[in-house]
Design a protein around this motif. Structure first.
Motif, PDB file in Angstrom:
ATOM      1  N   LEU A  97       0.853  -1.182   0.000  1.00 21.99           N
ATOM      2  CA  LEU A  97       0.000   0.000   0.000  1.00 21.99           C
ATOM      3  C   LEU A  97       0.889   1.232   0.000  1.00 21.99           C
ATOM      4  CD1 LEU A  97      -2.428  -1.207   2.800  1.00 21.99           C
ATOM      5  CD2 LEU A  97      -2.771  -1.372   0.329  1.00 21.99           C
ATOM      6  N   LYS A  98       0.593   2.145  -0.912  1.00 23.77           N
ATOM      7  CA  LYS A  98       1.402   3.344  -1.060  1.00 23.77           C
ATOM      8  C   LYS A  98       0.469   4.544  -1.084  1.00 23.77           C
ATOM      9  CE  LYS A  98       5.102   4.842  -4.120  1.00 23.77           C
ATOM     10  NZ  LYS A  98       5.805   4.521  -5.356  1.00 23.77           N
ATOM     11  N   ARG A  99       0.805   5.560  -0.276  1.00 27.30           N
ATOM     12  CA  ARG A  99      -0.026   6.761  -0.248  1.00 27.30           C
ATOM     13  C   ARG A  99      -0.062   7.408  -1.628  1.00 27.30           C
ATOM     14  NH1 ARG A  99       1.790   9.434   4.272  1.00 27.30           N
ATOM     15  NH2 ARG A  99       3.634  10.053   3.094  1.00 27.30           N
ATOM     16  N   GLY A 100      -1.265   7.707  -2.090  1.00 26.92           N
ATOM     17  CA  GLY A 100      -1.434   8.313  -3.403  1.00 26.92           C
ATOM     18  C   GLY A 100      -2.910   8.456  -3.726  1.00 26.92           C
ATOM     19  N   THR A 101      -3.197   8.719  -4.972  1.00 25.38           N
ATOM     20  CA  THR A 101      -4.574   8.860  -5.424  1.00 25.38           C
ATOM     21  C   THR A 101      -5.061   7.518  -5.957  1.00 25.38           C
ATOM     22  OG1 THR A 101      -4.163  11.151  -6.029  1.00 25.38           O
ATOM     23  CG2 THR A 101      -6.118  10.109  -6.982  1.00 25.38           C
ATOM     24  N   PRO A 102      -6.036   6.900  -5.274  1.00 25.59           N
ATOM     25  CA  PRO A 102      -6.538   5.598  -5.730  1.00 25.59           C
ATOM     26  C   PRO A 102      -7.187   5.695  -7.104  1.00 25.59           C
ATOM     27  CG  PRO A 102      -7.305   6.092  -3.505  1.00 25.59           C
ATOM     28  CD  PRO A 102      -6.684   7.343  -4.046  1.00 25.59           C
ATOM     29  N   SER A 103      -6.863   4.754  -7.954  1.00 20.28           N
ATOM     30  CA  SER A 103      -7.499   4.637  -9.267  1.00 20.28           C
ATOM     31  C   SER A 103      -7.086   3.296  -9.855  1.00 20.28           C
ATOM     32  CB  SER A 103      -7.087   5.780 -10.195  1.00 20.28           C
ATOM     33  OG  SER A 103      -5.799   5.567 -10.702  1.00 20.28           O
ATOM     34  N   PRO A 104      -7.861   2.767 -10.798  1.00 20.90           N
ATOM     35  CA  PRO A 104      -7.466   1.508 -11.437  1.00 20.90           C
ATOM     36  C   PRO A 104      -6.088   1.599 -12.095  1.00 20.90           C
ATOM     37  CG  PRO A 104      -9.744   2.003 -11.945  1.00 20.90           C
ATOM     38  CD  PRO A 104      -9.176   3.217 -11.253  1.00 20.90           C
ATOM     39  N   ALA A 105      -5.733   2.781 -12.585  1.00 19.06           N
ATOM     40  CA  ALA A 105      -4.444   2.956 -13.246  1.00 19.06           C
ATOM     41  C   ALA A 105      -3.291   3.027 -12.241  1.00 19.06           C
ATOM     42  CB  ALA A 105      -4.466   4.214 -14.099  1.00 19.06           C
ATOM     43  N   ALA A 106      -3.610   3.127 -10.948  1.00 21.54           N
ATOM     44  CA  ALA A 106      -2.577   3.252  -9.920  1.00 21.54           C
ATOM     45  C   ALA A 106      -2.161   1.899  -9.346  1.00 21.54           C
ATOM     46  CB  ALA A 106      -3.070   4.171  -8.808  1.00 21.54           C
ATOM     47  N   VAL A 107      -2.595   0.810  -9.946  1.00 23.06           N
ATOM     48  CA  VAL A 107      -2.225  -0.530  -9.490  1.00 23.06           C
ATOM     49  C   VAL A 107      -1.002  -1.000 -10.276  1.00 23.06           C
ATOM     50  CG1 VAL A 107      -2.951  -2.935  -9.311  1.00 23.06           C
ATOM     51  CG2 VAL A 107      -4.594  -1.103  -8.872  1.00 23.06           C
ATOM     52  N   ARG A 108       0.005  -1.488  -9.546  1.00 22.88           N
ATOM     53  CA  ARG A 108       1.192  -2.052 -10.197  1.00 22.88           C
ATOM     54  C   ARG A 108       1.343  -3.496  -9.755  1.00 22.88           C
ATOM     55  NH1 ARG A 108       6.032   2.367  -9.991  1.00 22.88           N
ATOM     56  NH2 ARG A 108       4.864   4.035 -10.990  1.00 22.88           N
ATOM     57  N   LEU A 109       1.603  -4.357 -10.702  1.00 24.48           N
ATOM     58  CA  LEU A 109       1.858  -5.763 -10.400  1.00 24.48           C
ATOM     59  C   LEU A 109       3.351  -6.011 -10.519  1.00 24.48           C
ATOM     60  CD1 LEU A 109      -1.048  -7.415 -12.403  1.00 24.48           C
ATOM     61  CD2 LEU A 109      -1.017  -6.745 -10.003  1.00 24.48           C
ATOM     62  N   HIS A 110       3.902  -6.726  -9.548  1.00 26.27           N
ATOM     63  CA  HIS A 110       5.338  -7.013  -9.532  1.00 26.27           C
ATOM     64  C   HIS A 110       5.555  -8.505  -9.741  1.00 26.27           C
ATOM     65  CE1 HIS A 110       6.635  -3.056  -7.799  1.00 26.27           C
ATOM     66  NE2 HIS A 110       5.340  -3.024  -7.539  1.00 26.27           N
ATOM     67  N   PHE A 111       6.492  -8.830 -10.616  1.00 24.67           N
ATOM     68  CA  PHE A 111       6.829 -10.214 -10.918  1.00 24.67           C
ATOM     69  C   PHE A 111       8.336 -10.400 -10.765  1.00 24.67           C
ATOM     70  CE2 PHE A 111       3.005  -9.218 -13.250  1.00 24.67           C
ATOM     71  CZ  PHE A 111       2.213 -10.334 -13.034  1.00 24.67           C
ATOM     72  N   GLU A 112       8.739 -11.622 -10.494  1.00 30.85           N
ATOM     73  CA  GLU A 112      10.148 -11.960 -10.399  1.00 30.85           C
ATOM     74  C   GLU A 112      10.463 -13.016 -11.448  1.00 30.85           C
ATOM     75  OE1 GLU A 112      12.672 -14.435  -7.223  1.00 30.85           O
ATOM     76  OE2 GLU A 112      11.737 -12.628  -6.412  1.00 30.85           O
ATOM     77  N   VAL A 113      11.558 -12.809 -12.144  1.00 29.21           N
ATOM     78  CA  VAL A 113      12.014 -13.795 -13.129  1.00 29.21           C
ATOM     79  C   VAL A 113      13.455 -14.146 -12.804  1.00 29.21           C
ATOM     80  CG1 VAL A 113      10.451 -13.049 -14.966  1.00 29.21           C
ATOM     81  CG2 VAL A 113      12.690 -12.020 -14.780  1.00 29.21           C
ATOM     82  N   PRO A 114      13.828 -15.410 -12.934  1.00 31.98           N
ATOM     83  CA  PRO A 114      15.198 -15.819 -12.622  1.00 31.98           C
ATOM     84  C   PRO A 114      16.237 -15.225 -13.581  1.00 31.98           C
ATOM     85  CG  PRO A 114      13.786 -17.750 -12.908  1.00 31.98           C
ATOM     86  CD  PRO A 114      12.984 -16.547 -13.249  1.00 31.98           C
ATOM     87  N   ASP A 115      15.852 -15.007 -14.836  1.00 27.96           N
ATOM     88  CA  ASP A 115      16.798 -14.503 -15.827  1.00 27.96           C
ATOM     89  C   ASP A 115      16.089 -13.455 -16.678  1.00 27.96           C
ATOM     90  OD1 ASP A 115      18.672 -14.002 -17.780  1.00 27.96           O
ATOM     91  OD2 ASP A 115      18.948 -16.100 -18.341  1.00 27.96           O
ATOM     92  N   LEU A 116      16.245 -12.193 -16.333  1.00 32.58           N
ATOM     93  CA  LEU A 116      15.539 -11.129 -17.029  1.00 32.58           C
ATOM     94  C   LEU A 116      15.927 -11.040 -18.498  1.00 32.58           C
ATOM     95  CD1 LEU A 116      13.510  -8.847 -16.748  1.00 32.58           C
ATOM     96  CD2 LEU A 116      15.392  -7.338 -16.091  1.00 32.58           C
ATOM     97  N   ASP A 117      17.160 -11.273 -18.814  1.00 33.30           N
ATOM     98  CA  ASP A 117      17.610 -11.208 -20.203  1.00 33.30           C
ATOM     99  C   ASP A 117      16.944 -12.271 -21.070  1.00 33.30           C
ATOM    100  OD1 ASP A 117      19.264  -9.031 -19.724  1.00 33.30           O
ATOM    101  OD2 ASP A 117      20.972 -10.317 -19.218  1.00 33.30           O
ATOM    102  N   ALA A 118      16.648 -13.410 -20.490  1.00 35.68           N
ATOM    103  CA  ALA A 118      16.012 -14.494 -21.241  1.00 35.68           C
ATOM    104  C   ALA A 118      14.582 -14.110 -21.546  1.00 35.68           C
ATOM    105  CB  ALA A 118      16.047 -15.792 -20.456  1.00 35.68           C
TER     106      ALA A 118
END
Length: 71
Positions: free
Chosen positions: A50-71
């Motif tokens: 949760l991050k202080r800011g203006t709530p909106s559907p566009a304010a959602v960020r999804l974070h993913f992890e990949v073992p090899d970003l270059d791949a």
């Protein structure tokens, strides 16, 4: 197509009141509070940040992890 598995790590949401949102995610959804930094308007409860800011559907960020970003 990625050659390695992608792992979802968290959803980051903009909220107008971090403390009130922490209470809701903790008390209603039962998530455990991992980090709470009210001075900087940030909290993390398991897979939800949760991050202080203006709530909106566009304010959602999804974070993913990949073992090899270059791949």
């Amino acid at each position: 197509r990625l050659g390695s598995p992608v792992t979802f790590t968290m959803a980051e949401l903009a909220v107008s009141d971090v403390a009130r949102s922490v209470a809701w995610y903790r008390d209603v959804l039962g998530l455990s509070l991992d980090v709470f930094d009210p001075a900087n308007g940030f909290a993390r409860l398991g897979p939800v940040a949760l991050k202080r800011g203006t709530p909106s559907p566009a304010a959602v960020r999804l974070h993913f992890e990949v073992p090899d970003l270059d791949a």
